[in-house]
Design a protein around this motif. Structure first.
Motif, mmCIF file in Angstrom:
data_model
loop_
_atom_site.group_PDB
_atom_site.id
_atom_site.type_symbol
_atom_site.label_atom_id
_atom_site.label_comp_id
_atom_site.label_asym_id
_atom_site.label_seq_id
_atom_site.Cartn_x
_atom_site.Cartn_y
_atom_site.Cartn_z
ATOM 1 N N VAL A 78 38.195 5.180 -9.449
ATOM 2 C CA VAL A 78 36.915 6.035 -9.735
ATOM 3 C C VAL A 78 35.856 5.305 -10.786
ATOM 4 C CG1 VAL A 78 35.176 7.454 -10.742
ATOM 5 C CG2 VAL A 78 37.142 8.111 -8.902
ATOM 6 N N GLY A 79 34.989 3.566 -10.602
ATOM 7 C CA GLY A 79 34.035 3.728 -11.276
ATOM 8 C C GLY A 79 32.894 3.575 -11.465
ATOM 9 N N HIS A 80 32.009 2.097 -11.576
ATOM 10 C CA HIS A 80 30.529 3.309 -11.659
ATOM 11 C C HIS A 80 29.840 3.380 -9.882
ATOM 12 C CE1 HIS A 80 30.179 1.150 -14.769
ATOM 13 N NE2 HIS A 80 31.012 -0.171 -14.424
ATOM 14 N N LEU A 81 29.234 4.801 -10.285
ATOM 15 C CA LEU A 81 28.750 5.787 -9.140
ATOM 16 C C LEU A 81 27.321 5.421 -9.087
ATOM 17 C CD1 LEU A 81 31.644 8.222 -9.233
ATOM 18 C CD2 LEU A 81 31.563 6.595 -8.328
ATOM 19 N N ASP A 82 26.760 5.125 -10.306
ATOM 20 C CA ASP A 82 25.150 5.368 -10.041
ATOM 21 C C ASP A 82 24.694 4.473 -9.407
ATOM 22 O OD1 ASP A 82 25.974 3.176 -11.760
ATOM 23 O OD2 ASP A 82 24.245 2.521 -12.574
ATOM 24 N N GLY A 83 23.323 4.945 -8.848
ATOM 25 C CA GLY A 83 21.906 3.965 -7.734
ATOM 26 C C GLY A 83 22.009 4.919 -6.542
ATOM 27 N N VAL A 84 20.962 4.707 -5.764
ATOM 28 C CA VAL A 84 20.978 5.162 -4.514
ATOM 29 C C VAL A 84 20.825 4.259 -3.564
ATOM 30 C CG1 VAL A 84 18.922 7.127 -6.104
ATOM 31 C CG2 VAL A 84 19.089 4.543 -5.306
ATOM 32 N N ASP A 85 21.666 3.273 -3.623
ATOM 33 C CA ASP A 85 21.752 2.810 -2.387
ATOM 34 C C ASP A 85 22.739 3.059 -1.504
ATOM 35 O OD1 ASP A 85 24.535 1.698 -4.328
ATOM 36 O OD2 ASP A 85 23.447 -0.240 -3.753
ATOM 37 N N VAL A 86 23.476 2.254 -0.638
ATOM 38 C CA VAL A 86 24.211 2.796 -0.247
ATOM 39 C C VAL A 86 25.700 2.677 -0.228
ATOM 40 C CG1 VAL A 86 25.469 1.871 2.060
ATOM 41 C CG2 VAL A 86 23.340 2.612 1.936
ATOM 42 N N LEU B 217 46.249 13.546 -4.484
ATOM 43 C CA LEU B 217 45.643 12.402 -5.244
ATOM 44 C C LEU B 217 46.238 12.154 -6.320
ATOM 45 C CD1 LEU B 217 43.905 10.247 -3.393
ATOM 46 C CD2 LEU B 217 42.066 11.918 -3.900
ATOM 47 N N GLU B 218 46.172 11.143 -6.990
ATOM 48 C CA GLU B 218 45.490 11.015 -8.167
ATOM 49 C C GLU B 218 44.559 10.197 -8.445
ATOM 50 O OE1 GLU B 218 47.049 8.220 -11.675
ATOM 51 O OE2 GLU B 218 48.424 9.007 -10.042
ATOM 52 N N PHE B 219 42.964 10.495 -9.639
ATOM 53 C CA PHE B 219 42.360 9.957 -9.946
ATOM 54 C C PHE B 219 42.258 9.366 -10.952
ATOM 55 C CE2 PHE B 219 41.016 13.056 -7.518
ATOM 56 C CZ PHE B 219 38.952 12.501 -6.799
ATOM 57 N N VAL B 220 42.015 7.982 -11.260
ATOM 58 C CA VAL B 220 42.188 6.590 -12.113
ATOM 59 C C VAL B 220 40.547 6.442 -12.304
ATOM 60 C CG1 VAL B 220 44.690 6.766 -11.984
ATOM 61 C CG2 VAL B 220 43.362 4.985 -11.413
ATOM 62 N N THR B 221 41.065 6.246 -13.553
ATOM 63 C CA THR B 221 39.265 5.251 -13.829
ATOM 64 C C THR B 221 39.280 3.347 -14.237
ATOM 65 O OG1 THR B 221 39.901 4.893 -16.457
ATOM 66 C CG2 THR B 221 38.491 7.215 -15.804
ATOM 67 N N GLU B 222 38.589 3.081 -12.872
ATOM 68 C CA GLU B 222 38.619 1.548 -13.289
ATOM 69 C C GLU B 222 39.182 1.115 -14.589
ATOM 70 O OE1 GLU B 222 35.600 -2.287 -13.168
ATOM 71 O OE2 GLU B 222 34.529 -0.110 -11.792
ATOM 72 N N ARG B 223 38.587 1.362 -15.405
ATOM 73 C CA ARG B 223 38.815 0.800 -16.683
ATOM 74 C C ARG B 223 40.109 0.968 -17.021
ATOM 75 N NH1 ARG B 223 37.134 3.986 -22.639
ATOM 76 N NH2 ARG B 223 38.254 2.059 -23.803
ATOM 77 N N ASP B 224 41.333 2.413 -17.153
ATOM 78 C CA ASP B 224 42.567 1.993 -17.152
ATOM 79 C C ASP B 224 43.257 2.100 -16.081
ATOM 80 O OD1 ASP B 224 41.897 4.130 -19.462
ATOM 81 O OD2 ASP B 224 42.321 6.247 -17.506
#
Length: 107
Positions: A62-70, A92-99
């Motif tokens: 999971v990384g940047h999710l902001d915005g209103v585009d597709v 399912l494991e969730f990890v950040t893009e940073r990690d």
């Protein structure tokens, strides 16, 4: 963003993420070049990239999710589905893009 008084993050603060033999989906609004860079690093470490989340996906990045585009809507939908999949099947494991990037830097 971290506080000015917070202790600096060390390599020990970032979890080591096992890559080899696992499938990844990247849910982020990354520029194409950065997205392809992450893909190459995962594949170089014998991980697999999938274009969208399925019941057999091992890791959701999971990384940047902001915005209103597709692209932003697609990334948020992958996270929403990931939460449902994790609740149903539990693997399912969730990890950040940073990690994930920190894992690449360590190895």
């Amino acid at each position: 963003m971290t506080s000015a008084t917070a202790a600096p993050e060390t390599q020990e603060d970032s979890p080591a993420i096992r890559i080899a033999g696992r499938s990844f989906v990247i849910a982020s609004r990354l520029p194409r070049s950065a997205f392809f860079e992450l893909e190459r690093e995962i594949e170089r470490r014998r991980g697999a990239i999938h274009p969208f989340l399925t019941a057999v996906t091992d890791v959701l990045v999971v990384g940047h999710l902001d915005g209103v585009d597709v692209d932003a809507a697609w990334a948020r939908e992958q996270v929403r589905r990931g939460e449902i999949y994790r609740d149903r099947w539990g693997h399912l494991e969730f990890v950040t893009e940073r990690d994930l990037r920190a894992t690449f830097a360590v190895r």
